[in-house]
Design an enzyme around this catalytic site. Structure first.
Site, PDB file in Angstrom:
ATOM      1  N   HIS A  53       0.848  -1.188   0.000  1.00 14.84           N
ATOM      2  CA  HIS A  53       0.000   0.000   0.000  1.00 14.84           C
ATOM      3  C   HIS A  53       0.887   1.243   0.000  1.00 14.84           C
ATOM      4  CE1 HIS A  53      -4.049  -1.711   1.603  1.00 14.84           C
ATOM      5  NE2 HIS A  53      -3.370  -2.649   0.950  1.00 14.84           N
ATOM      6  N   GLU A  55       0.801   3.937   1.744  1.00 16.73           N
ATOM      7  CA  GLU A  55       1.191   4.407   3.075  1.00 16.73           C
ATOM      8  C   GLU A  55       2.344   3.595   3.651  1.00 16.73           C
ATOM      9  OE1 GLU A  55      -3.442   4.723   3.045  1.00 16.73           O
ATOM     10  OE2 GLU A  55      -1.900   3.562   2.018  1.00 16.73           O
ATOM     11  N   CYS A  83      -6.822   2.324   5.037  1.00 16.97           N
ATOM     12  CA  CYS A  83      -7.524   1.118   5.486  1.00 16.97           C
ATOM     13  C   CYS A  83      -7.106   0.797   6.929  1.00 16.97           C
ATOM     14  CB  CYS A  83      -7.178  -0.052   4.562  1.00 16.97           C
ATOM     15  SG  CYS A  83      -5.460  -0.619   4.731  1.00 16.97           S
ATOM     16  N   CYS A  86      -3.210   0.161   7.208  1.00 19.44           N
ATOM     17  CA  CYS A  86      -2.407   1.378   7.117  1.00 19.44           C
ATOM     18  C   CYS A  86      -2.654   2.300   8.311  1.00 19.44           C
ATOM     19  CB  CYS A  86      -2.678   2.090   5.806  1.00 19.44           C
ATOM     20  SG  CYS A  86      -2.087   1.124   4.386  1.00 19.44           S
TER      21      CYS A  86
END
Length: 161
Positions: A53, A55, A83, A86
């Site tokens: 991801h 992040e 999410c 993260c």
């Protein structure tokens, strides 16, 4: 242009890199003392890795730059609401502030479904700002998914013929 808008535009540049790879266009930058110290964009499909991801990639780079896992005086700018994974990483990294472009009502954990960033039960909370360049971030996501649906429709039509 505000400082938040300036850095969200940088996060959007990262999201465009994901878009170019046919990844969901999510981008992130981490800022310390008015300098970007970590950048990331979604690479889950490209890397075949659930953890890729934007992040998490940005946190990894920022931690390396700071030579510390604690990012206490940093601000994260991310084009889409983080999410649960993260959001947990943001709290673990002790990031001071998170600035979000558009919200994610299906999976967001910075206010949509849950707000893990401001839970008093945790030993750290992150200050949260939402909606910075939200229309632009949302438009990029909508365009991506529109193109994806069209591409999938064409593939199905080719398979039928």
């Amino acid at each position: 242009m505000t400082l938040d808008e300036k850095y969200m535009k940088e996060a959007m540049k990262q999201a465009k890199k994901a878009y170019a790879l046919e990844e969901v266009p999510i981008g992130c930058v981490i800022v310390y003392q008015d300098k970007i110290i970590g950048r990331g964009y979604n690479r889950r499909t490209t890397d075949k890795n659930t953890l890729a991801h934007a992040e998490l990639i940005a946190i990894k780079k920022a931690s390396k730059k700071m030579n510390d896992w604690r990012l206490e005086d940093c601000t994260m700018y991310v084009t889409l609401e983080p999410c649960q994974m993260c959001s947990g990483a943001i709290i673990q990294a002790r990031i001071k502030r998170v600035v979000v472009g558009c919200m994610n009502p299906k999976a967001g954990c910075a206010g949509s479904i849950l707000n893990l960033l401001e839970m008093k039960e945790f030993n750290h909370q992150a200050e949260l700002t939402t909606g910075v360049l939200g229309e632009e971030c949302s438009a990029m996501m909508k365009q991506f998914f529109k193109e994806l649906r069209e591409k999938q429709k064409k593939q199905k039509e080719r398979q039928k013929s």
